[in-house]
Design a protein around this motif. Structure first.
Motif, PDB file in Angstrom:
ATOM      1  N   SER A   9       0.857  -1.181   0.000  1.00 52.76           N
ATOM      2  CA  SER A   9       0.000   0.000   0.000  1.00 52.76           C
ATOM      3  C   SER A   9       0.895   1.233   0.000  1.00 52.76           C
ATOM      4  CB  SER A   9      -0.918   0.020   1.226  1.00 52.76           C
ATOM      5  OG  SER A   9      -1.833  -1.057   1.197  1.00 52.76           O
ATOM      6  N   ILE A  10       0.403   2.311  -0.617  1.00 52.99           N
ATOM      7  CA  ILE A  10       1.138   3.572  -0.704  1.00 52.99           C
ATOM      8  C   ILE A  10       0.260   4.674  -0.116  1.00 52.99           C
ATOM      9  CG2 ILE A  10       2.216   5.244  -2.263  1.00 52.99           C
ATOM     10  CD1 ILE A  10       2.440   2.943  -4.329  1.00 52.99           C
ATOM     11  N   SER A  11       0.830   5.496   0.739  1.00 55.21           N
ATOM     12  CA  SER A  11       0.072   6.579   1.360  1.00 55.21           C
ATOM     13  C   SER A  11       0.584   7.935   0.898  1.00 55.21           C
ATOM     14  CB  SER A  11       0.163   6.494   2.891  1.00 55.21           C
ATOM     15  OG  SER A  11      -0.428   5.309   3.363  1.00 55.21           O
ATOM     16  N   THR A  12      -0.349   8.874   0.685  1.00 60.30           N
ATOM     17  CA  THR A  12      -0.011  10.267   0.433  1.00 60.30           C
ATOM     18  C   THR A  12      -0.698  11.099   1.511  1.00 60.30           C
ATOM     19  OG1 THR A  12      -1.933  10.798  -0.947  1.00 60.30           O
ATOM     20  CG2 THR A  12      -0.070   9.747  -2.035  1.00 60.30           C
ATOM     21  N   GLU A  13      -0.652  12.409   1.356  1.00 61.28           N
ATOM     22  CA  GLU A  13      -1.278  13.270   2.359  1.00 61.28           C
ATOM     23  C   GLU A  13      -2.778  13.016   2.466  1.00 61.28           C
ATOM     24  OE1 GLU A  13      -1.860  18.043   3.302  1.00 61.28           O
ATOM     25  OE2 GLU A  13      -0.411  17.377   1.792  1.00 61.28           O
ATOM     26  N   ILE A  85      -8.823   4.266  -9.336  1.00 59.59           N
ATOM     27  CA  ILE A  85      -7.937   3.135  -9.554  1.00 59.59           C
ATOM     28  C   ILE A  85      -6.697   3.614 -10.296  1.00 59.59           C
ATOM     29  CG2 ILE A  85      -9.251   2.558 -11.651  1.00 59.59           C
ATOM     30  CD1 ILE A  85      -8.403  -0.345 -11.273  1.00 59.59           C
ATOM     31  N   VAL A  86      -5.563   3.045  -9.932  1.00 61.34           N
ATOM     32  CA  VAL A  86      -4.326   3.210 -10.703  1.00 61.34           C
ATOM     33  C   VAL A  86      -3.840   1.819 -11.079  1.00 61.34           C
ATOM     34  CG1 VAL A  86      -1.904   3.907 -10.632  1.00 61.34           C
ATOM     35  CG2 VAL A  86      -3.651   5.398  -9.655  1.00 61.34           C
ATOM     36  N   HIS A  87      -3.498   1.643 -12.337  1.00 61.92           N
ATOM     37  CA  HIS A  87      -3.103   0.337 -12.849  1.00 61.92           C
ATOM     38  C   HIS A  87      -1.774   0.475 -13.583  1.00 61.92           C
ATOM     39  CE1 HIS A  87      -4.375  -3.311 -15.589  1.00 61.92           C
ATOM     40  NE2 HIS A  87      -3.316  -3.573 -14.854  1.00 61.92           N
ATOM     41  N   LEU A  88      -0.752  -0.215 -13.102  1.00 64.80           N
ATOM     42  CA  LEU A  88       0.485  -0.381 -13.855  1.00 64.80           C
ATOM     43  C   LEU A  88       0.361  -1.667 -14.659  1.00 64.80           C
ATOM     44  CD1 LEU A  88       3.200   0.588 -11.197  1.00 64.80           C
ATOM     45  CD2 LEU A  88       2.402   1.963 -13.128  1.00 64.80           C
ATOM     46  N   GLN A  89       0.571  -1.577 -15.968  1.00 64.68           N
ATOM     47  CA  GLN A  89       0.323  -2.709 -16.857  1.00 64.68           C
ATOM     48  C   GLN A  89       1.418  -2.798 -17.911  1.00 64.68           C
ATOM     49  OE1 GLN A  89      -3.556  -1.657 -18.356  1.00 64.68           O
ATOM     50  NE2 GLN A  89      -2.780  -0.047 -19.688  1.00 64.68           N
ATOM     51  N   ASN A  90       1.418  -3.914 -18.647  1.00 58.44           N
ATOM     52  CA  ASN A  90       2.390  -4.126 -19.734  1.00 58.44           C
ATOM     53  C   ASN A  90       3.829  -3.899 -19.256  1.00 58.44           C
ATOM     54  OD1 ASN A  90       0.181  -4.535 -21.497  1.00 58.44           O
ATOM     55  ND2 ASN A  90       0.030  -2.332 -21.879  1.00 58.44           N
ATOM     56  N   ALA A 118      -1.232   9.262  -9.287  1.00 56.10           N
ATOM     57  CA  ALA A 118      -0.276   8.893 -10.321  1.00 56.10           C
ATOM     58  C   ALA A 118       1.143   9.260  -9.906  1.00 56.10           C
ATOM     59  CB  ALA A 118      -0.638   9.576 -11.641  1.00 56.10           C
ATOM     60  N   LEU A 119       1.309  10.431  -9.299  1.00 53.07           N
ATOM     61  CA  LEU A 119       2.630  10.861  -8.859  1.00 53.07           C
ATOM     62  C   LEU A 119       3.165   9.947  -7.759  1.00 53.07           C
ATOM     63  CD1 LEU A 119       4.907  12.943  -9.064  1.00 53.07           C
ATOM     64  CD2 LEU A 119       3.678  14.326  -7.377  1.00 53.07           C
ATOM     65  N   ALA A 120       2.307   9.579  -6.819  1.00 56.97           N
ATOM     66  CA  ALA A 120       2.738   8.685  -5.737  1.00 56.97           C
ATOM     67  C   ALA A 120       3.164   7.328  -6.295  1.00 56.97           C
ATOM     68  CB  ALA A 120       1.610   8.505  -4.721  1.00 56.97           C
ATOM     69  N   THR A 121       2.419   6.833  -7.284  1.00 58.13           N
ATOM     70  CA  THR A 121       2.770   5.563  -7.912  1.00 58.13           C
ATOM     71  C   THR A 121       4.111   5.674  -8.630  1.00 58.13           C
ATOM     72  OG1 THR A 121       0.420   5.057  -8.207  1.00 58.13           O
ATOM     73  CG2 THR A 121       1.989   3.797  -9.520  1.00 58.13           C
ATOM     74  N   GLN A 123       6.584   7.786  -7.963  1.00 54.22           N
ATOM     75  CA  GLN A 123       7.659   7.906  -6.975  1.00 54.22           C
ATOM     76  C   GLN A 123       8.003   6.543  -6.377  1.00 54.22           C
ATOM     77  OE1 GLN A 123       5.712  10.865  -4.565  1.00 54.22           O
ATOM     78  NE2 GLN A 123       6.888  12.554  -5.444  1.00 54.22           N
ATOM     79  N   TRP A 124       6.987   5.737  -6.123  1.00 54.36           N
ATOM     80  CA  TRP A 124       7.214   4.379  -5.596  1.00 54.36           C
ATOM     81  C   TRP A 124       7.916   3.506  -6.636  1.00 54.36           C
ATOM     82  CZ3 TRP A 124       4.716  -0.118  -7.512  1.00 54.36           C
ATOM     83  CH2 TRP A 124       4.971  -1.285  -6.781  1.00 54.36           C
ATOM     84  N   LEU A 125       7.469   3.598  -7.885  1.00 54.05           N
ATOM     85  CA  LEU A 125       8.030   2.758  -8.932  1.00 54.05           C
ATOM     86  C   LEU A 125       9.490   3.103  -9.197  1.00 54.05           C
ATOM     87  CD1 LEU A 125       7.075   0.492 -10.889  1.00 54.05           C
ATOM     88  CD2 LEU A 125       6.754   2.287 -12.601  1.00 54.05           C
ATOM     89  N   PHE A 126       9.803   4.392  -9.222  1.00 55.56           N
ATOM     90  CA  PHE A 126      11.175   4.813  -9.468  1.00 55.56           C
ATOM     91  C   PHE A 126      12.065   4.627  -8.234  1.00 55.56           C
ATOM     92  CE2 PHE A 126       9.465   8.029 -12.777  1.00 55.56           C
ATOM     93  CZ  PHE A 126       9.505   7.061 -13.761  1.00 55.56           C
ATOM     94  N   GLY A 127      11.539   4.987  -7.075  1.00 56.82           N
ATOM     95  CA  GLY A 127      12.353   4.954  -5.866  1.00 56.82           C
ATOM     96  C   GLY A 127      12.496   3.562  -5.267  1.00 56.82           C
ATOM     97  N   ASP A 128      11.371   2.936  -4.984  1.00 57.96           N
ATOM     98  CA  ASP A 128      11.387   1.648  -4.296  1.00 57.96           C
ATOM     99  C   ASP A 128      11.690   0.492  -5.243  1.00 57.96           C
ATOM    100  OD1 ASP A 128      10.430   0.350  -1.546  1.00 57.96           O
ATOM    101  OD2 ASP A 128       9.621  -0.879  -3.158  1.00 57.96           O
ATOM    102  N   GLN A 129      11.143   0.546  -6.452  1.00 57.47           N
ATOM    103  CA  GLN A 129      11.282  -0.570  -7.376  1.00 57.47           C
ATOM    104  C   GLN A 129      12.381  -0.373  -8.422  1.00 57.47           C
ATOM    105  OE1 GLN A 129       9.324  -3.522  -7.065  1.00 57.47           O
ATOM    106  NE2 GLN A 129       9.106  -2.465  -5.100  1.00 57.47           N
ATOM    107  N   LYS A 130      13.018   0.792  -8.403  1.00 55.01           N
ATOM    108  CA  LYS A 130      14.167   1.068  -9.271  1.00 55.01           C
ATOM    109  C   LYS A 130      13.838   0.960 -10.757  1.00 55.01           C
ATOM    110  CE  LYS A 130      16.440   1.460  -5.466  1.00 55.01           C
ATOM    111  NZ  LYS A 130      16.582   2.820  -4.879  1.00 55.01           N
TER     112      LYS A 130
END
Length: 212
Positions: A9-13, A85-90, A118-121, A123-130
């Protein structure tokens, strides 16, 4: 090379992005029945609670476990109400790239939720998942989604001509398919530099080609 995203899970303000759960079925079905969602996505219309339950219990979890991406239910932190909903796909694990798509519920539009989620996703994808690249495709006339792309720092890369099917209402009230162009956007880690956390938008709709 294939991987899987962690079940996180990802949290924002204001928001919590979390896995979908069975109690989300009714609110999700209502959200997906909105006319703008029908116009800009390929989801069934009408979108039934059976469709929503199948997505939540089968298709969304499979996106993650089978390595294609990950699906987040976007909820308000204070009310826990389903915002979208936010979906990362392909997802391409070798290239470290994924395509982002999102929908915001009608009642929640105009609050900046699409950009925030979208921004939180990203940031997570770039930062946490590299990861190194996010791709976004918007229909040529879908200005709301294009505004979201611009506000989170995306760069327009070009046009895929005649690559998108949208839907419009006919005079008798039914829906008919119309062919249009896709605008392709990309977001790289360095593009997030200077992107403001204070984002506003009118709600976005991107292509959900796998939502049948």
């Amino acid at each position: 090379m294939t991987g899987t995203f962690p079940n996180v899970s990802i949290s924002t303000e204001r928001l919590v992005l979390r896995p979908f759960e069975e109690p989300d079925v009714q609110a999700f079905a209502e959200m997906m029945n909105d006319e703008l969602v029908t116009a800009w996505t390929s989801v069934p219309y009408p979108y039934t609670e059976a469709d929503a339950r199948r997505w939540i219990t089968e298709r969304a979890p499979a996106e993650r476990t089978e390595g294609r991406g990950i699906v987040f239910a976007v909820t308000e932190f204070l009310t826990q109400r389903l915002v979208g909903i936010v979906h990362l796909q392909n997802t391409d694990w070798r290239v470290r790239s994924s395509e982002i798509a999102y929908v915001i519920a009608p009642w929640a539009r105009g609050e900046g939720y699409a950009s925030e989620a979208a921004l939180a996703t990203a940031q997570w994808l770039f930062g946490d998942q590299k990861f190194e690249r996010i791709e976004l495709r918007t229909a040529a006339d879908n200005t709301a989604s294009q505004q979201v792309a611009q506000k989170i720092g995306c760069i327009s890369e070009g046009v895929l001509r005649n690559a998108c099917i949208a839907r419009v209402r006919t005079e008798d009230g039914t829906w008919t398919d119309v062919r249009t162009d896709f605008i392709v956007w990309s977001l790289l880690p360095e593009d997030l530099d200077g992107v403001s956390d204070e984002l506003a938008d009118s709600g976005g709709f991107t292509s959900f080609s796998h939502w049948h």
